[in-house]
Design a protein around this motif. Structure first.
Motif, PDB file in Angstrom:
ATOM      1  N   SER B 284       2.612  -2.334   4.323  1.00 58.97           N
ATOM      2  CA  SER B 284       2.525  -1.686   3.017  1.00 58.97           C
ATOM      3  C   SER B 284       3.770  -2.053   2.207  1.00 58.97           C
ATOM      4  O   SER B 284       3.691  -2.271   1.004  1.00 58.97           O
ATOM      5  CB  SER B 284       2.420  -0.175   3.198  1.00 58.97           C
ATOM      6  OG  SER B 284       2.651   0.478   1.975  1.00 58.97           O
ATOM      7  N   ASN B 285       4.913  -2.136   2.876  1.00 65.40           N
ATOM      8  CA  ASN B 285       6.166  -2.490   2.204  1.00 65.40           C
ATOM      9  C   ASN B 285       6.883  -3.565   3.020  1.00 65.40           C
ATOM     10  O   ASN B 285       7.501  -3.278   4.041  1.00 65.40           O
ATOM     11  CB  ASN B 285       7.045  -1.244   2.057  1.00 65.40           C
ATOM     12  CG  ASN B 285       8.403  -1.564   1.453  1.00 65.40           C
ATOM     13  OD1 ASN B 285       8.701  -2.713   1.111  1.00 65.40           O
ATOM     14  ND2 ASN B 285       9.230  -0.545   1.317  1.00 65.40           N
ATOM     15  N   TYR B 311      -2.349  -9.835   1.546  1.00 63.08           N
ATOM     16  CA  TYR B 311      -1.847  -8.476   1.783  1.00 63.08           C
ATOM     17  C   TYR B 311      -2.980  -7.495   2.087  1.00 63.08           C
ATOM     18  O   TYR B 311      -3.870  -7.283   1.274  1.00 63.08           O
ATOM     19  CB  TYR B 311      -0.991  -8.027   0.602  1.00 63.08           C
ATOM     20  CG  TYR B 311       0.348  -8.727   0.620  1.00 63.08           C
ATOM     21  CD1 TYR B 311       1.346  -8.293   1.489  1.00 63.08           C
ATOM     22  CD2 TYR B 311       0.597  -9.848  -0.172  1.00 63.08           C
ATOM     23  CE1 TYR B 311       2.563  -8.950   1.547  1.00 63.08           C
ATOM     24  CE2 TYR B 311       1.814 -10.507  -0.104  1.00 63.08           C
ATOM     25  CZ  TYR B 311       2.795 -10.054   0.751  1.00 63.08           C
ATOM     26  OH  TYR B 311       3.991 -10.705   0.828  1.00 63.08           O
ATOM     27  N   GLU B 314      -3.773  -4.697  -0.338  1.00 63.59           N
ATOM     28  CA  GLU B 314      -3.859  -5.028  -1.768  1.00 63.59           C
ATOM     29  C   GLU B 314      -4.945  -4.234  -2.490  1.00 63.59           C
ATOM     30  O   GLU B 314      -4.758  -3.832  -3.633  1.00 63.59           O
ATOM     31  CB  GLU B 314      -4.123  -6.534  -1.963  1.00 63.59           C
ATOM     32  CG  GLU B 314      -4.108  -6.931  -3.428  1.00 63.59           C
ATOM     33  CD  GLU B 314      -4.631  -8.336  -3.691  1.00 63.59           C
ATOM     34  OE1 GLU B 314      -4.909  -9.073  -2.731  1.00 63.59           O
ATOM     35  OE2 GLU B 314      -4.776  -8.698  -4.865  1.00 63.59           O
ATOM     36  N   HIS B 317      -7.121   1.893  -1.734  1.00 62.11           N
ATOM     37  CA  HIS B 317      -6.812   2.949  -2.709  1.00 62.11           C
ATOM     38  C   HIS B 317      -6.118   4.149  -2.073  1.00 62.11           C
ATOM     39  O   HIS B 317      -5.843   5.127  -2.758  1.00 62.11           O
ATOM     40  CB  HIS B 317      -8.084   3.403  -3.426  1.00 62.11           C
ATOM     41  CG  HIS B 317      -8.598   2.389  -4.397  1.00 62.11           C
ATOM     42  ND1 HIS B 317      -9.256   1.258  -4.000  1.00 62.11           N
ATOM     43  CD2 HIS B 317      -8.516   2.310  -5.746  1.00 62.11           C
ATOM     44  CE1 HIS B 317      -9.587   0.538  -5.070  1.00 62.11           C
ATOM     45  NE2 HIS B 317      -9.149   1.147  -6.139  1.00 62.11           N
ATOM     46  N   GLU B 320      -0.027   7.446   1.099  1.00 59.39           N
ATOM     47  CA  GLU B 320       0.551   8.127   2.260  1.00 59.39           C
ATOM     48  C   GLU B 320       1.795   8.877   1.793  1.00 59.39           C
ATOM     49  O   GLU B 320       2.355   8.582   0.733  1.00 59.39           O
ATOM     50  CB  GLU B 320       0.898   7.144   3.383  1.00 59.39           C
ATOM     51  CG  GLU B 320       1.968   6.144   3.005  1.00 59.39           C
ATOM     52  CD  GLU B 320       2.491   5.343   4.200  1.00 59.39           C
ATOM     53  OE1 GLU B 320       2.108   5.610   5.350  1.00 59.39           O
ATOM     54  OE2 GLU B 320       3.307   4.432   3.965  1.00 59.39           O
ATOM     55  N   THR B 322       5.581   9.523   1.777  1.00 60.48           N
ATOM     56  CA  THR B 322       6.856   8.914   2.156  1.00 60.48           C
ATOM     57  C   THR B 322       7.972   9.889   1.792  1.00 60.48           C
ATOM     58  O   THR B 322       7.826  10.688   0.856  1.00 60.48           O
ATOM     59  CB  THR B 322       7.113   7.569   1.439  1.00 60.48           C
ATOM     60  OG1 THR B 322       7.203   7.795   0.032  1.00 60.48           O
ATOM     61  CG2 THR B 322       6.012   6.564   1.723  1.00 60.48           C
ATOM     62  N   LEU B 336       7.067  11.966  -1.498  1.00 61.71           N
ATOM     63  CA  LEU B 336       6.199  11.362  -2.522  1.00 61.71           C
ATOM     64  C   LEU B 336       4.850  10.982  -1.932  1.00 61.71           C
ATOM     65  O   LEU B 336       4.749  10.606  -0.763  1.00 61.71           O
ATOM     66  CB  LEU B 336       6.852  10.090  -3.085  1.00 61.71           C
ATOM     67  CG  LEU B 336       8.081  10.244  -3.970  1.00 61.71           C
ATOM     68  CD1 LEU B 336       8.698   8.879  -4.248  1.00 61.71           C
ATOM     69  CD2 LEU B 336       7.691  10.919  -5.290  1.00 61.71           C
ATOM     70  N   THR B 338       2.563   8.196  -1.967  1.00 57.51           N
ATOM     71  CA  THR B 338       2.842   6.802  -2.308  1.00 57.51           C
ATOM     72  C   THR B 338       1.640   5.902  -2.018  1.00 57.51           C
ATOM     73  O   THR B 338       1.095   5.941  -0.922  1.00 57.51           O
ATOM     74  CB  THR B 338       4.049   6.317  -1.457  1.00 57.51           C
ATOM     75  OG1 THR B 338       5.145   7.188  -1.711  1.00 57.51           O
ATOM     76  CG2 THR B 338       4.425   4.900  -1.782  1.00 57.51           C
ATOM     77  N   PRO B 339       1.231   5.085  -2.997  1.00 62.03           N
ATOM     78  CA  PRO B 339       0.133   4.138  -2.730  1.00 62.03           C
ATOM     79  C   PRO B 339       0.509   3.183  -1.592  1.00 62.03           C
ATOM     80  O   PRO B 339       1.672   2.773  -1.480  1.00 62.03           O
ATOM     81  CB  PRO B 339      -0.006   3.360  -4.045  1.00 62.03           C
ATOM     82  CG  PRO B 339       0.643   4.214  -5.087  1.00 62.03           C
ATOM     83  CD  PRO B 339       1.743   4.954  -4.379  1.00 62.03           C
ATOM     84  N   LEU B 340      -0.480   2.807  -0.777  1.00 62.95           N
ATOM     85  CA  LEU B 340      -0.213   1.844   0.310  1.00 62.95           C
ATOM     86  C   LEU B 340      -0.010   0.432  -0.250  1.00 62.95           C
ATOM     87  O   LEU B 340       0.754  -0.352   0.282  1.00 62.95           O
ATOM     88  CB  LEU B 340      -1.373   1.837   1.308  1.00 62.95           C
ATOM     89  CG  LEU B 340      -1.493   3.096   2.167  1.00 62.95           C
ATOM     90  CD1 LEU B 340      -2.747   3.029   3.038  1.00 62.95           C
ATOM     91  CD2 LEU B 340      -0.260   3.260   3.057  1.00 62.95           C
ATOM     92  N   ARG B 341      -0.729   0.124  -1.327  1.00 67.12           N
ATOM     93  CA  ARG B 341      -0.558  -1.198  -1.950  1.00 67.12           C
ATOM     94  C   ARG B 341       0.616  -1.165  -2.916  1.00 67.12           C
ATOM     95  O   ARG B 341       1.074  -0.100  -3.313  1.00 67.12           O
ATOM     96  CB  ARG B 341      -1.818  -1.587  -2.697  1.00 67.12           C
ATOM     97  CG  ARG B 341      -2.211  -0.582  -3.757  1.00 67.12           C
ATOM     98  CD  ARG B 341      -3.592  -0.884  -4.278  1.00 67.12           C
ATOM     99  NE  ARG B 341      -4.087   0.296  -4.980  1.00 67.12           N
ATOM    100  CZ  ARG B 341      -5.039   0.267  -5.887  1.00 67.12           C
ATOM    101  NH1 ARG B 341      -5.607  -0.889  -6.192  1.00 67.12           N
ATOM    102  NH2 ARG B 341      -5.451   1.365  -6.467  1.00 67.12           N
ATOM    103  N   GLY B 342       1.067  -2.335  -3.320  1.00 69.94           N
ATOM    104  CA  GLY B 342       2.029  -2.330  -4.404  1.00 69.94           C
ATOM    105  C   GLY B 342       3.244  -3.214  -4.228  1.00 69.94           C
ATOM    106  O   GLY B 342       3.891  -3.560  -5.201  1.00 69.94           O
ATOM    107  N   ILE B 343       3.605  -3.550  -3.001  1.00 67.64           N
ATOM    108  CA  ILE B 343       4.751  -4.473  -2.849  1.00 67.64           C
ATOM    109  C   ILE B 343       4.224  -5.717  -2.148  1.00 67.64           C
ATOM    110  O   ILE B 343       4.237  -5.819  -0.931  1.00 67.64           O
ATOM    111  CB  ILE B 343       5.903  -3.828  -2.042  1.00 67.64           C
ATOM    112  CG1 ILE B 343       6.311  -2.477  -2.622  1.00 67.64           C
ATOM    113  CG2 ILE B 343       7.114  -4.766  -1.975  1.00 67.64           C
ATOM    114  CD1 ILE B 343       7.022  -2.533  -3.978  1.00 67.64           C
ATOM    115  N   GLU B 344       3.719  -6.656  -2.959  1.00 68.26           N
ATOM    116  CA  GLU B 344       3.134  -7.869  -2.381  1.00 68.26           C
ATOM    117  C   GLU B 344       3.973  -9.061  -2.850  1.00 68.26           C
ATOM    118  O   GLU B 344       3.778  -9.566  -3.953  1.00 68.26           O
ATOM    119  CB  GLU B 344       1.675  -8.028  -2.832  1.00 68.26           C
ATOM    120  CG  GLU B 344       0.740  -6.907  -2.371  1.00 68.26           C
ATOM    121  CD  GLU B 344       0.453  -5.862  -3.452  1.00 68.26           C
ATOM    122  OE1 GLU B 344       1.103  -5.919  -4.520  1.00 68.26           O
ATOM    123  OE2 GLU B 344      -0.410  -5.008  -3.221  1.00 68.26           O
TER     124      GLU B 344
END
Lengths: 395, 395
Positions: B284-285, B311, B314, B317, B320, B322, B336, B338-344
């Motif tokens: 995820s990160n 990813y 990616e 939706h 989780e 954090t 928070l 936090t979306p699982l996607r987002g740091i690709e």
């Protein structure tokens, strides 16, 4: 078209227009907002490792804005033309699938109408042109070509450029509204900027590739093909418009009004060439496509195919009503709730059926032609598809 | 592990076992039954064009049966070993995702443990072996290699065959239960027949390819690596087990009990080599993975990577929780959703971060290495992925 069909049509059209209208809202919510949240959730320690991330997300936002301008311009031109209500808020709401199509449309536009994907288009175009120039050295304006699943019309325009009388058939309103705007909107060469790859965050060598701008169209289309009367566009389902009046069951893609039966009868044996390009795997029942291609071709006519076998309904859980139709009484029988998936023939299966149960002989075939299918060829993308090419002649 | 974690663990294990138990029912319902219905819906006229279709669907049914026997044998051996209730009907129910994993597992098994995918495995294995043999010409049993995302263990076995002390880390119970059975089940070479490609109805040159039988494993694993004590398997999340006790936020893949903090401290600087193979895009990160790889490597140790940047989250939706963790008070803060996607990150982004914000220097890199990724290479399949290879050294 009867009243029920007309009502469905208006609904589909509104949902499509509405999906363009809501593109920006959808794309920001789907692609940009979760990434802002994810970025904000990082510790200061990690944020400092990718200090450029925030401004990169601004670029993503701007790219979505630019794409949205394209769709708003399209709507501005299309509302009257397609007879839509002038208040977009009164249109039928788009489905999730409608919204995802607005995303994939942008890839399709780059694929057909940008120099970026020229190499990919040329793979089939060179094979096709070589064959057609040999078979039809002159008087091409008397040669009738039909392209079902014509998409945004590029291949049809290429056939017109070669001098052929070309009929482009397409069923999707997403395709039809886009091609209408691109082809008849009087656009100058490369007038419109788009960011078709902005929605994909995987498979990149560097982020510049995701943010690559593409300009369309790669020619002044009206100048190229306007006014010569060689190009026509026909909206509707391929078997519905061009199939035989027997041997195909009634379904969502094949109706049986007196009007449509006359249209089909008139289309019988009317074309010298049918070109299926990334099309034959879009069917629920490929045998219906074979019936239709056979029906619409003249004796000695050619069926030319290019594309993979990625059956569109393979993983679709929906069903549709299918039924037998009595032409004399109009009565339906054997009404069944039929899965859309289920008849997925291989390359060899199709050629076997075409040459034994349909009146075709095989002239050429080639397999395993790699195609990138509109992916961003300069990044480390997925590799695309392996395509088959064949030419069959109706005997 | 605290009580809550243990309970979750039993639940996950039961859902996984249950998904194996229900494979046959699921696969028939998903792949076979709709096609029987579709076949039956055809007119007699069209049925006669593909008279072989019904018996082809029987072959599909038989292939699913054979795959099911594999899973039933696995369960027979696993129930006691994993401490599962002896009545499968009392296990927690699998999710749709769990069921789909039972399908993709069969591809993964062919990918790692059949001669069919040898060429694909060799792409990375040859690059890797060449590098390792040059750097470690002797005394390899003192060299500690860690393979996070070890899957079904094939790469770990290859490292043991080269003489290295190898730790395989994996978090998925689908992988762990399968690898346990394949590697420790005392299987003879090619003892088990599977039909891993039977679930895919697209991209075939002919239907024989869909029904291709694969035999696994392609070696007697116990004979090859048993008893030399060089191989260990560790279940759990990579950052959770091998990461630093600072710089990573608490999440589903990183916990903060006193026990796990001790495990992580003990793992600090413990490995000479970390090999990530089709792994770094599972995060995820990805910055957490970089923290973890840096933490577990000795100074002068190597990080060797191979794979695409597809990813996994990616398009997910889900979110989780954090949070920051205070090691003294145990208190959580900055909690928070936090979306699982987002740091690709792209290829270049990862190398830049690794060599500027982490203590790595770049020794080798290569891009655009095509990999078929377990697809049925003899059919007209999708083309797979373009992979990146790199070697970084910790300074």
């Amino acid at each position: 078209m009867d009243g029920q069909d007309e009502e469905n049509d208006v609904l589909l059209l509104e949902r499509t227009a509405s999906s363009f209208f809501r593109y920006k809202e959808f794309a920001l919510e789907e692609f940009w907002r979760p990434r802002i949240l994810r970025w904000e959730s990082l510790s200061e320690h990690q944020k400092q490792m990718i200090p450029w991330y925030n401004s990169y997300l601004e670029d993503v936002h701007d790219a979505i804005e630019t794409n949205s301008i394209f769709y708003m311009n399209l709507l501005e031109r299309s509302v009257k033309l397609w007879g839509l209500n002038s208040d977009p808020n009164l249109w039928a709401q788009p489905s999730g699938t409608d919204m995802r199509k607005t995303i994939s449309m942008l890839n399709q536009i780059a694929r057909e109408w940008s120099t970026h994907c020229e190499e990919e288009r040329d793979q089939f175009l060179l094979l096709l042109t070589e064959f057609l120039e040999e078979k039809f050295p002159s008087d091409r304006n008397t040669i009738k070509i039909l392209i079902p699943g014509a998409g945004l019309g590029r291949l049809a325009v290429e056939m017109v450029r070669l001098g052929f009388n070309t009929e482009a058939n397409e069923v999707s309103y997403h395709m039809l509204m886009n091609s209408q705007f691109i082809m008849d909107g009087g656009l100058q060469k490369e007038q419109i900027a788009l960011f078709p790859f902005v929605h994909s965050f995987s498979h990149h060598i560097n982020r510049a590739e995701q943010l690559r701008q593409v300009n369309i169209p790669d020619m002044n289309i009206v100048e190229e093909v306007g006014g010569n009367g060689l190009l026509s566009m026909v909206a509707g389902s391929f078997p519905d418009l061009y199939g035989p009046n027997v041997n195909i069951k009634q379904s969502e893609s094949y109706s049986n009004s007196a009007y449509i039966r006359e249209v089909r009868a008139a289309n019988r044996g009317s074309k010298h060439v049918v070109i299926t390009n990334f099309f034959i795997d879009t069917c629920s029942n490929i045998l219906d496509y074979l019936e239709t291609i056979t029906h619409v071709l003249k004796v000695d006519g050619y069926w030319i195919n290019f594309g993979p076998f990625m059956y569109h309904f393979e993983q679709d859980h929906q069903t549709e009503m299918t039924a037998d139709f009595d032409a004399y009484t109009g009565e339906l029988s054997n009404i069944l709730d039929t899965p859309l998936r289920g008849i997925e023939l291989s390359h060899e299966d199709i050629l076997e059926v075409a040459t034994t149960h349909f009146p075709f002989k095989l002239l050429k075939q080639q397999t395993n032609i790699s195609s990138s299918y509109g992916t961003n060829k300069l990044d480390i993308s997925m590799l695309g598809y392996q395509c088959s090419f064949w030419v069959l002649q109706k005997t």
